[in-house]
Design an enzyme around this catalytic site. Structure first.
Site, PDB file in Angstrom:
ATOM      1  N   ASN A 126       0.873  -1.175   0.000  1.00  0.00           N
ATOM      2  CA  ASN A 126       0.000   0.000   0.000  1.00  0.00           C
ATOM      3  C   ASN A 126       0.910   1.224   0.000  1.00  0.00           C
ATOM      4  OD1 ASN A 126      -1.764   2.066   0.462  1.00  0.00           O
ATOM      5  ND2 ASN A 126      -2.455   1.363   2.487  1.00  0.00           N
ATOM      6  N   LYS A 171       0.130   4.208  -0.274  1.00  0.00           N
ATOM      7  CA  LYS A 171      -0.538   5.395   0.284  1.00  0.00           C
ATOM      8  C   LYS A 171      -0.310   6.586  -0.670  1.00  0.00           C
ATOM      9  CE  LYS A 171      -0.358   3.271   4.761  1.00  0.00           C
ATOM     10  NZ  LYS A 171      -0.308   3.388   6.217  1.00  0.00           N
ATOM     11  N   HIS A 182      -9.658   0.872   5.071  1.00  0.00           N
ATOM     12  CA  HIS A 182      -8.365   1.122   5.717  1.00  0.00           C
ATOM     13  C   HIS A 182      -8.590   2.090   6.880  1.00  0.00           C
ATOM     14  CE1 HIS A 182      -4.303   2.503   6.449  1.00  0.00           C
ATOM     15  NE2 HIS A 182      -3.894   1.400   5.825  1.00  0.00           N
ATOM     16  N   GLU A 228      -7.042   4.585   7.875  1.00  0.00           N
ATOM     17  CA  GLU A 228      -6.900   6.008   7.539  1.00  0.00           C
ATOM     18  C   GLU A 228      -8.174   6.528   6.869  1.00  0.00           C
ATOM     19  OE1 GLU A 228      -3.173   5.554   5.452  1.00  0.00           O
ATOM     20  OE2 GLU A 228      -2.233   5.053   7.365  1.00  0.00           O
ATOM     21  N   GLU A 261      -5.100  -4.783  10.792  1.00  0.00           N
ATOM     22  CA  GLU A 261      -4.106  -3.723  10.934  1.00  0.00           C
ATOM     23  C   GLU A 261      -4.391  -2.945  12.212  1.00  0.00           C
ATOM     24  OE1 GLU A 261      -2.191  -2.564   6.954  1.00  0.00           O
ATOM     25  OE2 GLU A 261      -3.995  -1.390   7.148  1.00  0.00           O
ATOM     26  N   GLY A 275       2.379   2.760  10.723  1.00  0.00           N
ATOM     27  CA  GLY A 275       3.277   3.901  10.527  1.00  0.00           C
ATOM     28  C   GLY A 275       3.981   4.359  11.790  1.00  0.00           C
ATOM     29  N   SER A 291       3.546  -1.696  10.432  1.00  0.00           N
ATOM     30  CA  SER A 291       4.996  -1.689  10.661  1.00  0.00           C
ATOM     31  C   SER A 291       5.655  -3.041  10.382  1.00  0.00           C
ATOM     32  CB  SER A 291       5.315  -1.193  12.081  1.00  0.00           C
ATOM     33  OG  SER A 291       4.884   0.145  12.237  1.00  0.00           O
TER      34      SER A 291
HETATM   35  P1  13P Z   1       2.992   0.717   7.712  1.00  0.00           P
HETATM   36  O1  13P Z   1       3.551  -0.573   7.148  1.00  0.00           O
HETATM   37  O2  13P Z   1       3.670   1.938   7.191  1.00  0.00           O
HETATM   38  O3  13P Z   1       2.878   0.668   9.201  1.00  0.00           O
HETATM   39  O4  13P Z   1       1.488   0.839   7.146  1.00  0.00           O
HETATM   40  C1  13P Z   1       0.639  -0.255   7.270  1.00  0.00           C
HETATM   41  C2  13P Z   1      -0.578   0.021   6.477  1.00  0.00           C
HETATM   42  O5  13P Z   1      -1.370   0.863   6.822  1.00  0.00           O
HETATM   43  C3  13P Z   1      -0.775  -0.742   5.236  1.00  0.00           C
HETATM   44  O6  13P Z   1      -2.066  -0.576   4.756  1.00  0.00           O
END
Ligand code: 13P
Length: 251
Positions: free
Chosen positions: A9, A11, A95, A97, A167, A173, A212
């Protein structure tokens, strides 16, 4: 054991030039990935570029979001049919976010899941608790209610056509990964909840972990019984790290 799936992903990162370089650097690292499905979800404007770059490879394309609507006056939205037309095989739905920053509700996520299936895409349903919910001992309840919204909308047979990604919000992140035991415990809970509806489909349902995941911890996470791969954010922007994570899924 289920076939492993590793999804990048990206982002909101990248440019046409950096995308090209990342894929060129990544392709040699992803040679001989038999038994592992790899997909990349770039930002929407780069889907066509990535479809070209990935054209001759076994790497699939995915979208980071999808509209719950089929078509019409919905400014700024992208339909499942458009994503399929661009060559996508997957679409992330729900997701954290999208849920926390853009107010997506469980009901909307369930409609997006259904919209992805209608367009012939594999929806990747993201579930996860905040640190406050975990500290309050509510992890399973939160995951359970996020899952229930989709189960009630589409039923277990349709749900099982998708993928689930656990997640934990506190691990996204932050550099703070769930321990393999913490992740496994939630994955087992998800599988048990699905098994109550249909044990055969539950056993086959791909359950990915995200939050992460790095080159250093991927193998340990993927070795857990109920972890069938990963959804990778930051580390997927680094060809070496993402290549190592994908290789870890082969073991
Ligand atoms: P990170 O791997 O940067 O923690 O992000 C995970 C994520 O949100 C994947 O969709």
């Amino acid at each position: 054991m289920n076939e492993k799936i590793v999804i990048a992903n990206w982002k909101m990162h990248g440019t046409r030039v950096s995308n090209h370089k990342l894929i060129n650097d990544l392709l040699p690292a992803l040679q001989g990935m038999d038994g592992v499905k790899v997909a990349i979800c770039p930002p929407m404007p780069y889907l066509a570029q990535l479809a070209d770059l990935l054209g001759d490879t076994t790497i699939a394309l995915g979208a980071q979001n999808i509209s719950e609507r089929a078509q019409g006056a919905f400014t700024g939205e992208v339909s499942g049919q458009m994503l399929a037309d661009l060559g996508c095989g997957y679409a992330l739905v729900g997701h954290s976010e999208r849920r926390s920053l853009y107010g997506e509700t469980d009901a909307q996520v369930a409609m997006k899941f259904e919209a992805a299936l209608r367009a012939g895409l594999i929806p990747v349903l993201c579930l996860g608790e905040t640190i406050y919910q975990r500290r309050a001992g509510n992890t399973n309840a939160v995951i359970g209610s996020q899952l229930k919204a989709v189960l009630e909308q589409v039923g277990i047979e349709q749900l099982a056509k998708g993928v689930i990604a656990y997640e934990p919000v506190w691990a996204i992140g932050t550099g703070e990964t769930a321990s393999p035991e913490q992740a496994q415990a939630v994955h087992q809970h998800i599988r048990h909840s699905l098994a109550a509806k249909n044990p055969r489909l539950a056993a086959r349902m791909p359950l990915l972990y995200g939050g992460s995941v790095k080159a250093e911890n991927a193998a340990q996470l993927f070795a857990q019984k109920d972890i069938d791969g990963g959804l990778i954010g930051g580390a997927s922007l680094d060809a070496d790290a993402f290549g190592t994570i994908c290789q870890a899924a082969r073991i």
